[in-house]
Scaffold this motif. Structure first.
Motif, PDB file in Angstrom:
ATOM      1  N   THR A   7       0.735  -1.224   0.075  1.00 42.59           N
ATOM      2  CA  THR A   7      -0.094  -0.009   0.159  1.00 42.59           C
ATOM      3  C   THR A   7       0.751   1.326  -0.019  1.00 42.59           C
ATOM      4  O   THR A   7       0.736   2.169  -0.748  1.00 42.59           O
ATOM      5  CB  THR A   7      -0.970   0.099   1.136  1.00 42.59           C
ATOM      6  N   GLU A  10       2.187   1.762  -3.442  1.00 40.07           N
ATOM      7  CA  GLU A  10       1.163   2.597  -4.201  1.00 40.07           C
ATOM      8  C   GLU A  10       1.039   3.916  -4.072  1.00 40.07           C
ATOM      9  O   GLU A  10       0.686   4.729  -5.144  1.00 40.07           O
ATOM     10  CB  GLU A  10      -0.148   1.601  -4.065  1.00 40.07           C
ATOM     11  N   ARG A  42      -1.007  -3.046  -9.632  1.00 41.35           N
ATOM     12  CA  ARG A  42      -1.851  -3.106  -8.893  1.00 41.35           C
ATOM     13  C   ARG A  42      -2.875  -1.807  -8.476  1.00 41.35           C
ATOM     14  O   ARG A  42      -4.095  -1.812  -8.644  1.00 41.35           O
ATOM     15  CB  ARG A  42      -1.372  -3.089  -7.104  1.00 41.35           C
ATOM     16  N   ASP A  45      -5.045  -2.640 -11.538  1.00 38.15           N
ATOM     17  CA  ASP A  45      -6.213  -3.490 -11.417  1.00 38.15           C
ATOM     18  C   ASP A  45      -7.428  -2.926 -10.559  1.00 38.15           C
ATOM     19  O   ASP A  45      -8.568  -3.407 -10.604  1.00 38.15           O
ATOM     20  CB  ASP A  45      -5.453  -4.999 -10.714  1.00 38.15           C
ATOM     21  N   LYS A  46      -7.028  -1.829  -9.474  1.00 34.51           N
ATOM     22  CA  LYS A  46      -7.775  -1.563  -8.989  1.00 34.51           C
ATOM     23  C   LYS A  46      -8.809  -0.278  -9.516  1.00 34.51           C
ATOM     24  O   LYS A  46      -9.659   0.301  -8.946  1.00 34.51           O
ATOM     25  CB  LYS A  46      -7.158  -0.632  -7.654  1.00 34.51           C
ATOM     26  N   ILE A  48      -7.491   2.778 -10.494  1.00 42.77           N
ATOM     27  CA  ILE A  48      -6.951   3.763  -9.993  1.00 42.77           C
ATOM     28  C   ILE A  48      -6.076   4.480 -11.439  1.00 42.77           C
ATOM     29  O   ILE A  48      -6.092   5.829 -11.293  1.00 42.77           O
ATOM     30  CB  ILE A  48      -6.012   3.634  -8.857  1.00 42.77           C
TER      31      ILE A  48
END
Length: 80
Positions: A7, A10, A42, A45-46, A48
């Motif tokens: 996290t 990210e 990631r 994939d989210k 964002i």
């Protein structure tokens, strides 16, 4: 729930996006730090960012960037 190292990677990548124009993004090259490449994937994939290697922020990405900047500035003030 605590922030994981994933996290944090990210959020740090999110902070690299320009916030002055919706027409600017970033490109994470395939030979960049593997943690950075994985963070970019990631975020994609989210939903964002628009591409697995960066691209542009989505609407959600713009909202999260604003929140990430607030969190970042709060911690910067707290450490002064």
């Amino acid at each position: 729930m605590m922030f994981t190292s994933e996290t944090m990677n990210e959020l740090n990548l999110l902070l690299k996006f320009p916030d002055t124009s919706l027409m600017q993004g970033i490109k994470v090259h395939h030979d960049a730090d593997p943690e950075l490449v994985a963070a970019s994937k990631r975020l994609f994939d989210k939903g964002i960012v628009t591409l697995p290697d960066g691209g542009y922020l989505t609407d959600l990405g713009h909202d999260l960037l604003e929140h990430a900047k607030i969190i970042n500035s709060a911690f910067a003030v707290a450490t002064e």
